[in-house]
Design a protein around this motif. Structure first.
Motif, short mmCIF file in Angstrom:
data_model
loop_
_atom_site.label_atom_id
_atom_site.label_comp_id
_atom_site.label_asym_id
_atom_site.label_seq_id
_atom_site.Cartn_x
_atom_site.Cartn_y
_atom_site.Cartn_z
N GLN A 265 0.85 -1.16 -0.09
CA GLN A 265 0.02 0.09 -0.12
C GLN A 265 0.83 1.35 0.00
O GLN A 265 2.06 1.47 0.42
N PRO A 266 0.32 2.41 -0.49
CA PRO A 266 1.22 3.69 -0.45
C PRO A 266 1.56 4.28 0.84
O PRO A 266 0.83 3.99 1.77
N SER A 267 2.79 4.61 0.99
CA SER A 267 3.28 5.27 2.42
C SER A 267 3.25 6.68 2.25
O SER A 267 3.78 7.21 1.34
N LEU A 268 2.82 7.16 3.27
CA LEU A 268 2.79 8.69 3.53
C LEU A 268 3.89 9.28 3.86
O LEU A 268 4.60 8.42 4.76
N SER A 269 4.46 10.35 3.50
CA SER A 269 5.63 11.10 4.05
C SER A 269 5.31 11.48 5.51
O SER A 269 4.21 11.29 6.03
N GLN A 270 6.30 11.94 6.17
CA GLN A 270 5.99 12.42 7.71
C GLN A 270 5.01 13.50 7.84
O GLN A 270 4.21 13.52 8.83
N SER A 271 4.98 14.31 6.76
CA SER A 271 3.86 15.40 7.03
C SER A 271 2.60 15.19 6.52
O SER A 271 1.46 15.61 6.84
N GLN A 272 2.40 13.62 6.19
CA GLN A 272 1.07 13.42 5.71
C GLN A 272 0.69 14.02 4.58
O GLN A 272 -0.74 13.79 4.23
N LEU A 273 1.11 14.76 3.78
CA LEU A 273 0.68 15.54 2.64
C LEU A 273 1.24 15.01 1.34
O LEU A 273 0.70 15.46 0.23
N SER A 274 2.22 14.00 1.40
CA SER A 274 2.78 13.45 0.11
C SER A 274 3.13 12.08 0.41
O SER A 274 2.97 11.65 1.41
N PHE A 275 3.61 11.58 -0.73
CA PHE A 275 3.96 10.09 -0.39
C PHE A 275 5.34 9.88 -0.20
O PHE A 275 6.01 10.71 -0.87
#
Length: 640
Positions: A265-275
């Motif tokens: 599944q896709p993983s979000l970055s630390q900011s939760q605004l990008s991958f």
């Protein structure tokens, strides 16, 4: 030879042993994890026949001294815990009390529903004694009449007699008795029995079932862990060094965290605004390759001199579970490769057998590992295991037959070279050190045969440090799986990037996305037979394609083939639920999958169209009702 008569000493010794068991029961409240295992194992392995007595007088004095120590210890624990064990007061309980139990149960049904469910799951029965419960005082009560028992909030009481008027005769930890109103009491300890009470091989356990400060959760976990594995260990039916499977326990208890379906599944970055690891190459429109700390291929070859369980156990599967590991925690999904063996040589396991047609991914020993961890102790953990069923009870379990760990760097921090490795298999769990394995279990032998230095247990590992297959770099940053599915995983990754990075109105949009393919594809990594079905269907479609077809056409055809084959199978009422190492279920699923794929081929031959959706309208096949979870991709629900 006539049976040996039991003398006075034997009877006294047995009575002392029974008293000692009761003491152990009281100690369970204080030391739950330790005494549950020890006491149950001791009872399982205890012999019923007493040995001949030597040095009678000396032994007699020792038993008397041991009995006195036990009684002193029991009295101390009784004052501290007030357990409801065997009591002479049981005979004084009137017949009126037994009738009142129904009244009490009707009042407390809502409070005790959960405990009743637990009792049923543990398959235990209450002993035939006085009220097997301990109550806690909820509020101070000052006796107003003779016969009342003054108590304070937090006191523990044992109920001697219950009455219909709500005033119960109770006894406190100091031995004082009197009546208290039942509305001031709350049950906190209950009594269960493990073992067969009629054969005197049972043990009484007291546990707190209500208060959040109790050890109930710990006890419940410990009790449920006393399964077929523990019983077989106590009986000596499995080799020393075997343990309940550590990696299987993670798969069962931790939900999807250690499954392949979670890691694709896709993983979000630390900011939760990008991958974090999903990007598109602007010039080509393809998924951008991502180079990670560790990316390698390896091949499992064989395992030699692996011990087998003893009699009374049927082995359903021999396999190796593997994952990225740093000595403390699992850093990737847990992948499983099933082994094949020759019945004439059951201690030798082989992988990737030679066979016609497409090799099932479950048997394929060619694997890859991608891992983004920078730990200097990163390596691959191999846990050899067997799934078994007890012939006498039908209970299933999974054992670890040993483990090995291959650190991927040398002492200087350099990557290991590409060559064949032979690793020693250790007993115990990955968190235990210097545990030996036995090579066999002999029935009736007091001393078990331990492997000699010449009987080393090894398996072969072929490691490749350089990767020539570029599709691997398109996959998620952390994933361990078989190599034969890389092209399918890469296409899924490309379609995932198209939907999430190109087709969404804005990057901040998190609404449901209508995509049955994306919502259901990850499930295939947890059901290898369906993943193989997709491989076979896609291979048939590729044969009909021209080599000049571009990526856009390949993606469209891949979705069509998926929707008309595996997607249909996922929601077919005739396909049994996937269950690990269940021969009957595996056979039935294989039959349904074969018939469905054969129908797909027939439709393709009739229409001349690859991946035609007409299979959905075939009246000979049924399909489960559609729902939102299978039709829509929930980004917020699945993103890591």
């Amino acid at each position: 030879m006539p049976p040996r008569r039991k003398g006075a000493f034997q009877l006294a010794k047995k009575e002392v042993d029974e008293t000692e068991k009761q003491v152990m029961v009281q100690s369970l409240i204080i030391q739950t994890d330790y005494f549950i295992k020890k006491s149950v194992f001791s009872i399982c392995s205890q012999a019923d026949e007493l040995a001949p007595v030597g040095n009678y007088e000396q032994r007699k004095q020792e038993e008397e001294k041991r009995l006195q120590n036990i009684l002193d210890r029991l009295n101390t624990l009784s004052l501290e815990l007030s357990p409801p064990g065997p009591s002479t007061d049981a005979s004084n309980i009137s017949t009126e009390d037994s009738g009142d139990e129904d009244d009490e149960d009707s009042v407390e049904d809502e409070d005790e529903d959960k405990d009743d469910e637990v009792d049923e799951k543990l398959a235990v029965k209450p002993p035939s004694q006085s009220d097997p419960r301990i109550y806690k005082v909820l509020s101070d009560f000052q006796g107003e009449q003779d016969g009342d028992l003054s108590v304070q909030k937090g006191d523990l009481l044992r109920i001697v007699r219950r009455a219909a008027d709500g005033w119960w005769l109770a006894q406190d930890s100091k031995g004082k008795r009197g009546v208290v109103p039942k509305t001031y009491l709350k049950i906190i300890f209950m009594l269960i029995v493990i073992g067969d009470e009629s054969k005197n091989n049972h043990v009484y356990l007291y546990f707190n079932s209500k208060t959040p400060q109790s050890n109930w959760s710990t006890l419940r976990k410990a009790l449920t862990e006393i399964d077929a594995t523990d019983v077989l260990s106590a009986m000596g039916a499995i080799p020393s060094g075997f343990r309940p499977s550590t990696l299987n326990k993670l798969l069962v208890e931790e939900g999807v965290m250690y499954r392949g379906s979670h890691h694709v599944q896709p993983s979000l970055s630390q900011s939760q605004l990008s991958f974090k690891d999903l990007f598109l190459d602007v010039e080509t429109g393809r998924v951008r390759a991502r180079h990670v700390q560790t990316c390698l291929c390896f091949t499992l070859w064989s395992c030699r001199m692996i011990p087998t369980p003893g009699v009374g156990v049927q082995v359903l599967s021999r396999h190796v579970r593997l994952c990225a590991f740093d000595g403390n925690q699992v850093l990737s999904n847990i992948h499983t490769v099933r082994a094949t063996y020759n019945p004439k040589s059951p201690k030798t396991w082989s992988f990737s057998p030679r066979m016609t047609g497409v090799l099932p991914s479950l048997l394929d020993g060619d694997c890859f590992l991608r891992c983004s961890s920078s730990s200097p102790d990163l390596g691959i953990l191999f846990e050899l295991g067997v799934t078994f069923i007890r012939n006498s009870t039908g209970e299933r379990g999974e054992l670890s037959c040993g483990w090995s760990f291959l650190k991927l760097t040398d002492d200087s921090g350099n990557s290991l070279p590409s060559r064949t490795y032979e690793l020693q298999v250790n007993g115990g769990t990955p968190y235990e050190k210097n545990v030996e394995l036995e090579t066999s279990v002999r029935r009736g032998c007091k001393k078990k045969q331990v492997q000699s230095k010449s009987e080393t247990i090894k398996y072969h590992l072929h490691l490749l440090s350089s990767i020539s297959s570029s599709p691997l770099h398109l996959l998620p940053e952390t994933l361990l799986h078989c190599l034969n599915c890389v092209h399918l995983l890469a296409l899924h990754r490309q379609l995932l990037a198209d939907t999430l990075l190109m087709d969404r109105p804005t990057m901040q949009n998190a609404e449901l996305i209508s995509s049955p393919f994306l919502s259901t594809f990850p499930v295939l990594l947890d059901q290898p037979d369906l993943l193989d079905a997709l491989r076979g269907a896609w291979l048939e479609a590729e044969i009909r394609m021209r080599r000049t077809e571009d990526l856009s056409f390949l993606k469209q055809e891949f979705v069509k083939v998926y929707m008309s084959s595996v997607y249909f199978l996922l929601h077919s009422p005739s396909l049994p639920p996937y269950r690990w190492a269940d021969p009957a279920s595996e056979e039935q699923r294989a039959k349904v999958i074969y018939i469905t794929l054969d129908s797909l081929k027939h439709v393709q031959q009739t229409t001349g169209i690859s991946g035609s959706p007409e299979v959905f309208f075939d009246h000979t096949h049924q399909h489960l009702a559609f729902d939102l979870t299978e039709l829509n991709f929930d980004l917020l629900g699945v993103a890591q």
